[in-house]
Design an enzyme around this catalytic site. Structure first.
Site, PDB file in Angstrom:
ATOM      1  N   GLU A 150      -5.424  -4.998  10.471  1.00  0.00           N
ATOM      2  CA  GLU A 150      -4.503  -3.869  10.599  1.00  0.00           C
ATOM      3  C   GLU A 150      -4.841  -3.076  11.865  1.00  0.00           C
ATOM      4  O   GLU A 150      -5.645  -2.132  11.805  1.00  0.00           O
ATOM      5  CB  GLU A 150      -4.629  -2.946   9.384  1.00  0.00           C
ATOM      6  CG  GLU A 150      -4.142  -3.539   8.089  1.00  0.00           C
ATOM      7  CD  GLU A 150      -3.512  -2.467   7.199  1.00  0.00           C
ATOM      8  OE1 GLU A 150      -2.449  -2.748   6.633  1.00  0.00           O
ATOM      9  OE2 GLU A 150      -4.053  -1.358   7.085  1.00  0.00           O
TER      10      GLU A 150
ATOM     11  N   ASN B 153       0.871  -1.173   0.000  1.00  0.00           N
ATOM     12  CA  ASN B 153       0.000   0.000   0.000  1.00  0.00           C
ATOM     13  C   ASN B 153       0.909   1.224   0.000  1.00  0.00           C
ATOM     14  O   ASN B 153       1.513   1.547   1.018  1.00  0.00           O
ATOM     15  CB  ASN B 153      -0.900  -0.022   1.247  1.00  0.00           C
ATOM     16  CG  ASN B 153      -1.721   1.240   1.391  1.00  0.00           C
ATOM     17  OD1 ASN B 153      -1.737   2.095   0.494  1.00  0.00           O
ATOM     18  ND2 ASN B 153      -2.423   1.368   2.506  1.00  0.00           N
ATOM     19  N   TRP B 154       0.984   1.865  -1.154  1.00  0.00           N
ATOM     20  CA  TRP B 154       1.924   2.996  -1.284  1.00  0.00           C
ATOM     21  C   TRP B 154       1.384   4.265  -0.627  1.00  0.00           C
ATOM     22  O   TRP B 154       2.084   5.266  -0.559  1.00  0.00           O
ATOM     23  CB  TRP B 154       2.225   3.267  -2.763  1.00  0.00           C
ATOM     24  CG  TRP B 154       3.074   2.219  -3.421  1.00  0.00           C
ATOM     25  CD1 TRP B 154       3.589   1.090  -2.844  1.00  0.00           C
ATOM     26  CD2 TRP B 154       3.516   2.199  -4.791  1.00  0.00           C
ATOM     27  NE1 TRP B 154       4.316   0.372  -3.762  1.00  0.00           N
ATOM     28  CE2 TRP B 154       4.283   1.031  -4.967  1.00  0.00           C
ATOM     29  CE3 TRP B 154       3.324   3.047  -5.875  1.00  0.00           C
ATOM     30  CZ2 TRP B 154       4.876   0.697  -6.191  1.00  0.00           C
ATOM     31  CZ3 TRP B 154       3.903   2.716  -7.095  1.00  0.00           C
ATOM     32  CH2 TRP B 154       4.671   1.557  -7.252  1.00  0.00           C
TER      33      TRP B 154
ATOM     34  N   GLY C 174       2.979  -1.151   4.288  1.00  0.00           N
ATOM     35  CA  GLY C 174       2.952   0.287   4.031  1.00  0.00           C
ATOM     36  C   GLY C 174       4.328   0.816   3.686  1.00  0.00           C
ATOM     37  O   GLY C 174       4.835   0.602   2.583  1.00  0.00           O
TER      38      GLY C 174
HETATM   39  P1  13P Z   1       2.923   0.600   7.695  1.00  0.00           P
HETATM   40  O1  13P Z   1       3.500  -0.680   7.172  1.00  0.00           O
HETATM   41  O2  13P Z   1       3.629   1.831   7.188  1.00  0.00           O
HETATM   42  O3  13P Z   1       2.774   0.581   9.192  1.00  0.00           O
HETATM   43  O4  13P Z   1       1.443   0.721   7.101  1.00  0.00           O
HETATM   44  C1  13P Z   1       0.632  -0.398   7.129  1.00  0.00           C
HETATM   45  C2  13P Z   1      -0.598  -0.114   6.362  1.00  0.00           C
HETATM   46  O5  13P Z   1      -1.368   0.752   6.705  1.00  0.00           O
HETATM   47  C3  13P Z   1      -0.836  -0.901   5.152  1.00  0.00           C
HETATM   48  O6  13P Z   1      -2.104  -0.698   4.642  1.00  0.00           O
END
Ligand code: 13P
Length: 258
Positions: free
Chosen positions: A167, A9-10, A233
């Site tokens: 998440e 997820n960019w 992320g």
């Molecule tokens: P991070 O990996 O930056 O914590 O983000 C996770 C995320 O929200 C993926 O959708």
């Protein structure tokens, strides 16, 4: 052996040049994909067409970070899942906590968006997760059950093209991932909750984890039995990190007869 999934997820990052470099870096480091893994990246909307070009004739899939709950109509500023599909996209992240937090999205909208994505032929990546305050007050399961029931109330559970993402909001962008034990326990809870509706569907449903996954913690998280992959992320913005995480996912694949 169940399939594994790795989805980047960019968020609101990237530009034409950095997207090209990132996709190029992934494809150079991983020229071909293990048959039991699917990898996709979800860029911001304006870059979907670029991703369609960059990923053409490769194993790399792509998707949107959000879609409308409508397929067409007078909805200014919205993007139909049909448009994502037409460009060759395969996925749509639905109900991400940042959309709940900053765009006021709620459980009902998440369910309608998931249904619209399915109707358009996309695989919805349905995100659920509790806040730190909800966890601290012992309401994690209540919240997860509410979000899950709202989403799956709209979806015909016989549909086998759905991904669920756990998440926890407190683990997103904080650098502090949930422990593998917490991830396993919540994934197990989610699977059991779905099993109340449809046991066979629950057993097959891919449940991926997202929240501060990086190369250093991926192995322990992916080794958990109810973890079918990751929604990544910030670590998905770095080709080397993303590819190393893919390597850890591969290690979690065990032959069916072992
Ligand atoms: P991070 O990996 O930056 O914590 O983000 C996770 C995320 O929200 C993926 O959708």
């Amino acid at each position: 052996m169940k399939k594994k999934w790795l989805i980047g997820n960019w968020k609101m990052h990237g530009n034409l040049a950095s997207n090209k470099a990132l996709v190029g870096g992934i494809l150079a480091a991983v020229p071909s994909l293990h048959e039991q893994v699917s990898i996709a990246v979800c860029p911001p909307f304006p870059y979907l067409y670029q991703l369609a070009e960059l990923t053409r004739d490769t194993y790399l899939g792509f998707g949107a970070q959000n879609v409308s709950d409508h397929l067409q109509g007078a909805y200014t500023g919205e993007t139909s899942p049909l448009m994502v599909k037409e460009l060759g996209g395969s996925y749509a992240i639905i109900g991400h906590s940042e959309r709940r937090q900053y765009q006021g999205e709620n459980d009902g909208l998440m369910g309608r968006k998931a249904l619209a994505a399915i109707d358009a032929g996309l695989i919805p990546v349905i995100c659920v997760g509790e806040t730190a305050e909800e966890r601290d007050s012992g309401r994690t399961h209540e919240v997860l059950a509410r979000q899950l029931d709202a989403a799956f109330g709209y979806i015909r559970t016989a549909h086998d093209k759905i991904i669920l993402a756990y998440e926890p909001r407190w683990a997103i962008g904080t650098g502090i991932a949930a422990t593998p034990e917490i991830v396993q326990s919540e994934h197990e809870f989610l699977r059991q909750r779905i099993a109340i509706r449809d046991k066979a569907f629950a057993a097959k449903l891919p449940i991926v984890y997202g929240g501060s996954v990086k190369s250093s913690n991926a192995a322990s998280i992916f080794s958990m039995p109810d973890v079918d992959g990751g929604l990544i992320g910030s670590a998905a913005l770095n080709a080397q990190e993303f590819v190393t995480i893919y390597g850890e996912l591969l290690k979690a694949i065990v032959p069916a007869n072992s």
